[in-house]
Design an enzyme around this catalytic site. Structure first.
Site, PDB file in Angstrom:
ATOM      1  N   HIS A 135       0.869  -1.186   0.000  1.00 22.00           N
ATOM      2  CA  HIS A 135       0.000   0.000   0.000  1.00 22.00           C
ATOM      3  C   HIS A 135       0.903   1.233   0.000  1.00 22.00           C
ATOM      4  O   HIS A 135       2.038   1.184   0.503  1.00 22.00           O
ATOM      5  CB  HIS A 135      -0.839  -0.051   1.280  1.00 22.00           C
ATOM      6  N   ASP A 212       3.212  -4.119   8.040  1.00 20.25           N
ATOM      7  CA  ASP A 212       1.986  -3.347   7.862  1.00 20.25           C
ATOM      8  C   ASP A 212       0.822  -4.316   8.044  1.00 20.25           C
ATOM      9  O   ASP A 212       0.503  -5.106   7.155  1.00 20.25           O
ATOM     10  CB  ASP A 212       1.986  -2.723   6.455  1.00 20.25           C
ATOM     11  N   GLN A 215      -4.370  -4.919   7.070  1.00 29.21           N
ATOM     12  CA  GLN A 215      -5.316  -5.945   6.617  1.00 29.21           C
ATOM     13  C   GLN A 215      -5.010  -7.294   7.265  1.00 29.21           C
ATOM     14  O   GLN A 215      -5.679  -8.280   6.962  1.00 29.21           O
ATOM     15  CB  GLN A 215      -5.266  -6.091   5.088  1.00 29.21           C
ATOM     16  N   LYS A 238     -10.433  -0.620  10.853  1.00 30.17           N
ATOM     17  CA  LYS A 238     -10.577  -1.854  10.054  1.00 30.17           C
ATOM     18  C   LYS A 238     -10.812  -3.062  10.964  1.00 30.17           C
ATOM     19  O   LYS A 238     -10.929  -4.186  10.510  1.00 30.17           O
ATOM     20  CB  LYS A 238      -9.324  -2.084   9.208  1.00 30.17           C
ATOM     21  N   CYS A 376      -4.950   2.516  -3.479  1.00 34.18           N
ATOM     22  CA  CYS A 376      -3.700   3.058  -2.919  1.00 34.18           C
ATOM     23  C   CYS A 376      -2.565   2.042  -3.065  1.00 34.18           C
ATOM     24  O   CYS A 376      -1.718   1.906  -2.163  1.00 34.18           O
ATOM     25  CB  CYS A 376      -3.857   3.463  -1.453  1.00 34.18           C
TER      26      CYS A 376
HETATM   27  N1  C6P Z   1      -6.371   0.546   2.987  1.00 41.02           N
HETATM   28  C1  C6P Z   1      -8.264   0.114   1.543  1.00 41.02           C
HETATM   29  O1  C6P Z   1      -9.380   0.378   1.091  1.00 41.02           O
HETATM   30  P1  C6P Z   1      -5.049   3.847   7.290  1.00 41.02           P
HETATM   31  O2  C6P Z   1      -5.628   4.684   6.193  1.00 41.02           O
HETATM   32  O3  C6P Z   1      -3.859   4.490   7.941  1.00 41.02           O
HETATM   33  O4  C6P Z   1      -6.075   3.337   8.253  1.00 41.02           O
HETATM   34  O5  C6P Z   1      -4.501   2.502   6.578  1.00 41.02           O
HETATM   35  C2  C6P Z   1      -3.602   2.602   5.502  1.00 41.02           C
HETATM   36  C3  C6P Z   1      -3.338   1.241   4.941  1.00 41.02           C
HETATM   37  C4  C6P Z   1      -2.070   0.714   5.064  1.00 41.02           C
HETATM   38  N2  C6P Z   1      -1.788  -0.529   4.639  1.00 41.02           N
HETATM   39  C5  C6P Z   1      -2.717  -1.299   4.059  1.00 41.02           C
HETATM   40  C6  C6P Z   1      -2.357  -2.691   3.623  1.00 41.02           C
HETATM   41  C7  C6P Z   1      -4.023  -0.811   3.891  1.00 41.02           C
HETATM   42  O6  C6P Z   1      -4.944  -1.588   3.323  1.00 41.02           O
HETATM   43  C8  C6P Z   1      -4.333   0.510   4.316  1.00 41.02           C
HETATM   44  C9  C6P Z   1      -5.684   1.090   4.069  1.00 41.02           C
HETATM   45  C10 C6P Z   1      -7.714   0.981   2.646  1.00 41.02           C
HETATM   46  O7  C6P Z   1      -7.607  -0.824   1.140  1.00 41.02           O
HETATM   47  C11 C6P Z   1      -7.791   2.438   2.299  1.00 41.02           C
HETATM   48  S1  C6P Z   1      -6.751   2.850   0.941  1.00 41.02           S
END
Ligand code: C6P
Length: 419
Positions: A135, A212, A215, A238, A376
């Site tokens: 991401h 990271d 997910q 999430k 993203c």
């Molecule tokens: N992915 C998706 O729809 P934040 O925005 O900080 O809570 O998470 C960022 C982020 C970082 N790593 C991974 C693997 C992610 O999936 C995400 C967030 C969302 O897939 C929004 S782009």
């Protein structure tokens, strides 16, 4: 095409999806005249009533700043906030609450590590290793760090199923590799990376590891002591908790040695115009008033998922993924993007001749919420030679009827565009 592996379910009782669904009041609504089918859990999950109640209770009864006042409200707020941190610690089996830093989310947690650890430790010629499926939140902070320090960003490739090429990953590790930053689960593909193995390889090469887990943590039990990583990040929203709250797990010895990344209240021990000294962990990395209600809500979300059982949630989601993947393989004109052997409950796809945004729009007319775009993860789109995908991502309250609604709507979209 490889087949999705099914988590062993023998030992785990299945979730009662109908009763679980009743815990999420938002799901009980019509969208565009159809019952809502919410399949955008990778972007954010819905909140159970207990999470809504916990945050409301805080604002209604206990609202005060923490760690500052001696008055009753401040003490109650502080107790609730501290107990949320302990719930996070227990969830991820960190050794101590000193290792649990509250952040705004995964993005902020990774930026913290890049700026504080990376900014103080990396030099020109050092290497940061990421994977091709990251991401943007696990790419751009490292690019900024490399631009500042002269370090070099290396990328471990994946195959055309979206699985990491382990040999290439291992070959990219060297004594120059100072930091390895890897997604636990790809948000665009669903690939589950073998993070324990990656951590083992990285550590053997002398590199620090950042996982990271945005997910990862929502779909599986994660255990920091068993995993052995140095840093792990995830987002509350999430994980059925509020937005604006997330977690950075960090190994205590590393966090202790790292400089603060933001200055302000709470993170100091003493301040004078000649200089300041820093507070103990975790306060050293939490300048200013934190998201108190968010932390309390996250604590309630953790209680909720622990009561259901993370193993049961994982088995339930795997069963849904297996069913949805089978349906997708039978659907004419549908291509699954991301077919690695180990996947979390994320189904990225394209439909021949229909732009993913049009797919998502037509599905929305049918009450089915999915995400379309690059998620993203632009390098992933480049790898698969697409500009975007449609993505259905499942959560604990989804059921087989939701998958049926998804495929009814997909067929509707295909009929519409074939006219
Ligand atoms: N992915 C998706 O729809 P934040 O925005 O900080 O809570 O998470 C960022 C982020 C970082 N790593 C991974 C693997 C992610 O999936 C995400 C967030 C969302 O897939 C929004 S782009």
């Amino acid at each position: 095409m490889s087949v999705v592996k099914i988590a062993p379910r023998g030992a785990v009782a299945l979730l009662d999806a109908a009763s679980v669904r009743a815990d999420f009041p938002i799901l009980d609504q019509q969208v565009n005249g159809r019952p809502l089918t919410y399949l955008d859990n990778g972007a954010t999950t819905q909140k159970p009533q207990v999470v809504i109640d916990a945050t409301t209770h805080y604002y209604r009864h206990d609202n005060a700043n923490i760690h500052r006042g001696v008055h009753a409200l401040s003490q109650r707020a502080t107790e609730a906030f501290d107990s949320a941190r302990e719930k996070v610690r227990a969830l991820i089996n960190a050794s101590s609450t000193a290792e649990v830093i509250f952040t705004r989310g995964t993005t902020e947690a990774i930026n913290l590590v890049a700026q504080s650890y990376g900014g103080s430790q990396l030099e020109a010629g050092d290497e940061v290793l990421v994977t091709a499926m990251e991401h943007h939140a696990n790419i751009v902070p490292w690019q900024l760090l490399c631009a500042k320090t002269g370090a070099v960003l290396k990328v471990a490739p994946m195959d055309n199923q979206g699985a990491l090429l382990l040999d290439s990953f291992a070959a990219l590790l060297s004594e120059r590799t100072r930091l390895v930053a890897v997604a636990h689960v790809s948000n665009a593909l669903g690939t589950v990376n073998p993070v324990a193995e990656l951590v083992r390889l990285a550590r053997a090469a002398g590199a620090v590891t950042m996982i990271d887990g945005a997910q990862g943590a929502p779909h599986n039990r994660v255990d920091m002591q068993a995993l052995g990583c140095d840093f792990y990040a995830f987002s509350g929203h999430k994980l059925y908790g509020p937005t604006g709250i997330g977690v950075l797990y960090g190994r205590e010895a590393l966090l202790d040695a790292m400089p603060p990344w933001q200055g302000g209240g709470d993170m100091i021990r003493t301040v004078s115009f000649e200089g300041s000294t820093w507070n103990d962990l975790p306060a050293k990395f939490e300048a200013g008033t934190p998201h108190i209600a968010g932390a309390i809500g996250l604590g309630a979300a953790i209680d909720y998922i622990e009561a259901l059982g993370l193993e049961r949630i994982a088995a339930h989601e795997q069963a849904l993924l297996e069913y949805a993947t089978g349906r997708a393989l039978d659907q004419p004109g549908m291509r699954i993007i991301g077919t690695a052997g180990e996947k979390a409950a994320i189904l990225s796809f394209s439909l021949a001749g229909i732009h993913p945004h049009d797919v998502a729009t037509i599905l929305d007319h049918e009450g089915v919420a999915i995400r379309a775009g690059h998620h993203c993860a632009m390098p992933v789109m480049t790898h698969f030679k697409v500009s975007a995908t449609a993505r259905a991502s499942f959560g604990l309250y989804n059921n087989h009827a939701d998958v049926d609604a998804l495929f009814r709507a997909i067929t509707r979209a295909q009929e519409f565009f074939s006219q």
